[in-house]
Design a protein around this motif. Structure first.
Motif, PDB file in Angstrom:
ATOM      1  N   THR A  77      -5.952 -11.084 -49.092  1.00  0.00           N
ATOM      2  CA  THR A  77      -6.681 -11.330 -47.845  1.00  0.00           C
ATOM      3  C   THR A  77      -7.703 -12.424 -48.049  1.00  0.00           C
ATOM      4  O   THR A  77      -8.183 -12.648 -49.169  1.00  0.00           O
ATOM      5  N   VAL A  78      -8.038 -13.114 -46.955  1.00  0.00           N
ATOM      6  CA  VAL A  78      -9.111 -14.111 -47.006  1.00  0.00           C
ATOM      7  C   VAL A  78      -9.853 -14.108 -45.678  1.00  0.00           C
ATOM      8  O   VAL A  78      -9.241 -14.087 -44.608  1.00  0.00           O
ATOM      9  N   GLY A  79     -11.180 -14.101 -45.758  1.00  0.00           N
ATOM     10  CA  GLY A  79     -11.995 -14.191 -44.564  1.00  0.00           C
ATOM     11  C   GLY A  79     -12.134 -15.634 -44.112  1.00  0.00           C
ATOM     12  O   GLY A  79     -12.114 -16.557 -44.924  1.00  0.00           O
ATOM     13  N   ILE A  80     -12.265 -15.806 -42.794  1.00  0.00           N
ATOM     14  CA  ILE A  80     -12.503 -17.122 -42.203  1.00  0.00           C
ATOM     15  C   ILE A  80     -13.803 -17.036 -41.415  1.00  0.00           C
ATOM     16  O   ILE A  80     -13.965 -16.148 -40.563  1.00  0.00           O
ATOM     17  N   LEU A  81     -14.730 -17.945 -41.693  1.00  0.00           N
ATOM     18  CA  LEU A  81     -16.018 -17.956 -41.008  1.00  0.00           C
ATOM     19  C   LEU A  81     -16.263 -19.345 -40.439  1.00  0.00           C
ATOM     20  O   LEU A  81     -16.359 -20.314 -41.186  1.00  0.00           O
ATOM     21  N   GLN A  82     -16.329 -19.421 -39.114  1.00  0.00           N
ATOM     22  CA  GLN A  82     -16.541 -20.701 -38.426  1.00  0.00           C
ATOM     23  C   GLN A  82     -15.577 -21.781 -38.922  1.00  0.00           C
ATOM     24  O   GLN A  82     -15.943 -22.927 -39.151  1.00  0.00           O
ATOM     25  N   GLY A  83     -14.313 -21.382 -39.078  1.00  0.00           N
ATOM     26  CA  GLY A  83     -13.265 -22.332 -39.435  1.00  0.00           C
ATOM     27  C   GLY A  83     -13.170 -22.665 -40.903  1.00  0.00           C
ATOM     28  O   GLY A  83     -12.343 -23.507 -41.291  1.00  0.00           O
ATOM     29  N   GLN A  84     -13.966 -22.013 -41.748  1.00  0.00           N
ATOM     30  CA  GLN A  84     -13.948 -22.271 -43.183  1.00  0.00           C
ATOM     31  C   GLN A  84     -13.489 -21.021 -43.930  1.00  0.00           C
ATOM     32  O   GLN A  84     -13.902 -19.908 -43.599  1.00  0.00           O
ATOM     33  N   ALA A  85     -12.652 -21.231 -44.945  1.00  0.00           N
ATOM     34  CA  ALA A  85     -12.160 -20.100 -45.737  1.00  0.00           C
ATOM     35  C   ALA A  85     -13.241 -19.585 -46.662  1.00  0.00           C
ATOM     36  O   ALA A  85     -13.981 -20.356 -47.278  1.00  0.00           O
ATOM     37  N   LEU A  86     -13.321 -18.275 -46.778  1.00  0.00           N
ATOM     38  CA  LEU A  86     -14.195 -17.622 -47.739  1.00  0.00           C
ATOM     39  C   LEU A  86     -13.384 -17.344 -49.008  1.00  0.00           C
ATOM     40  O   LEU A  86     -12.395 -18.002 -49.275  1.00  0.00           O
ATOM     41  N   VAL A  87     -13.808 -16.364 -49.781  1.00  0.00           N
ATOM     42  CA  VAL A  87     -13.146 -16.080 -51.061  1.00  0.00           C
ATOM     43  C   VAL A  87     -11.890 -15.230 -50.838  1.00  0.00           C
ATOM     44  O   VAL A  87     -11.893 -14.279 -50.054  1.00  0.00           O
ATOM     45  N   VAL A  88     -10.824 -15.592 -51.532  1.00  0.00           N
ATOM     46  CA  VAL A  88      -9.578 -14.830 -51.468  1.00  0.00           C
ATOM     47  C   VAL A  88      -9.733 -13.546 -52.279  1.00  0.00           C
ATOM     48  O   VAL A  88     -10.248 -13.562 -53.410  1.00  0.00           O
ATOM     49  N   GLY A  89      -9.290 -12.428 -51.709  1.00  0.00           N
ATOM     50  CA  GLY A  89      -9.393 -11.147 -52.390  1.00  0.00           C
ATOM     51  C   GLY A  89      -8.054 -10.447 -52.495  1.00  0.00           C
ATOM     52  O   GLY A  89      -7.094 -10.784 -51.792  1.00  0.00           O
ATOM     53  N   GLU A  90      -7.987  -9.473 -53.393  1.00  0.00           N
ATOM     54  CA  GLU A  90      -6.793  -8.644 -53.539  1.00  0.00           C
ATOM     55  C   GLU A  90      -7.148  -7.186 -53.288  1.00  0.00           C
ATOM     56  O   GLU A  90      -8.189  -6.699 -53.724  1.00  0.00           O
ATOM     57  N   ILE A  91      -6.273  -6.515 -52.566  1.00  0.00           N
ATOM     58  CA  ILE A  91      -6.433  -5.103 -52.226  1.00  0.00           C
ATOM     59  C   ILE A  91      -5.478  -4.302 -53.091  1.00  0.00           C
ATOM     60  O   ILE A  91      -4.267  -4.545 -53.069  1.00  0.00           O
TER      61      ILE A  91
END
Length: 306
Positions: free
Chosen positions: A184-198
């Motif tokens: 998963t990866v969060g998107i904030l105001q069109g910018q990618a955050l850190v990629v994570g694994e579940i």
């Protein structure tokens, strides 16, 4: 004339994800109360509450599932001239409907798994499904629900038939099952955050594992090569922009044995408790929970003030 006076958090609703919404809203309301005049309204009906003022109120929907996340609430807000946080009605509807999302992703050249839409009572064909999906194992899921409600992994066609025989209503889809890592990866105001694994302790990232403490281990950042990480971030941002999403979202993937990421969906109102995925994705780059919530709402406040 517009003059910002308060943020109104709408949460609850009548969907199967009502309790998720209530759980998400608590920490958001707590943060907002520290920085802005805030009113919290728990919806018991799928309609706008009375007493809201589009000239003074910024609406923050913390709603999941039907009505709140599928564009219906957003359409009502647009019709009455409200400024609100999050994606608009068109983007919300698109992202909630997974087959439409896949079509857009495919048009943009993004990697998505094939899928077949099905409705209750429809007869399934082993030959057609195995040929179309290029798989003998399947995932049966609602086409327009969130929180992994109703998702079933079927190791073969007989298991799929058994699962399908109990479905009585709604829109559904069948995908090939890919045994891989949940990313998963969060998107904030069109910018990618850190990629994570579940990493669920058992099974997959279903409703139970999402909302049961200790059921999953999360890794932010995920243990991936820089190249794969960048590819996942780029896909998430490209889809976010192609769908005209706004403010924040969360892109989910499955990573197969060949390190090929497959885009699954974009969540336009992802969980926003301090233990949810997008806050963890943000915290990994130093954006703590209070700052994350402020960065999510500030564009809407600025729009009303303009």
């Amino acid at each position: 004339m517009s003059c910002f006076k308060k943020i109104v958090v709408l949460y609850g609703g009548q969907s199967g994800e009502r309790e998720v919404s209530i759980h998400s809203a608590g920490p958001v309301i707590e943060v907002l109360n520290r920085y802005y005049p805030t009113q919290a309204i728990c919806l018991d009906e799928n309609q706008l509450p009375p007493g809201l003022n589009p000239s003074t109120d910024v609406i923050f929907p913390v709603m999941h599932g039907d009505f709140g996340e599928d564009g219906q609430l957003q359409a009502l807000l647009e019709q009455q001239g409200f400024v609100y946080v999050g994606s608009d009605s068109a983007a919300s509807s698109l992202c909630m409907h997974k087959l439409q999302s896949k079509q857009l992703a495919r048009q943009k050249g993004l990697p998505v798994l094939p899928a077949v839409g099905v409705t209750p009572g429809q007869k399934l064909s082993r030959t057609d499904l195995e040929k179309t999906l290029n798989s003998t194992a399947f995932v049966l899921k609602p086409e327009n629900k969130g929180s992994s409600l109703g998702v079933q992994i079927c190791p073969n066609f007989d298991a799929l038939q058994s699962a399908w025989s109990s479905v009585r209503q709604g829109l559904w889809m069948i995908e090939p099952y890919v045994h891989g890592r949940e990313i998963t990866v969060g998107i904030l105001q069109g910018q990618a955050l850190v990629v994570g694994e579940i990493c669920p302790q058992q099974g997959f990232y279903d409703y139970h594992n999402k909302y049961t403490a200790g059921a999953c281990v999360y890794h932010f950042p995920a243990d991936l090569s820089d190249q794969v990480t960048q590819i996942i971030q780029n896909i998430g941002v490209e889809f976010f922009k192609a769908a005209h999403c706004r403010d924040f979202g969360r892109a989910d993937f499955v990573l197969d044995a060949n390190n090929q990421p497959w885009f699954l969906e974009m969540n336009t109102i992802p969980g926003v408790t301090d233990q949810s995925l997008i806050p963890q994705s943000a915290a990994a780059v130093g954006i703590l929970f209070d700052a994350l919530i402020q960065r999510i709402v500030e564009p809407a406040i600025a729009q009303l003030k303009a």
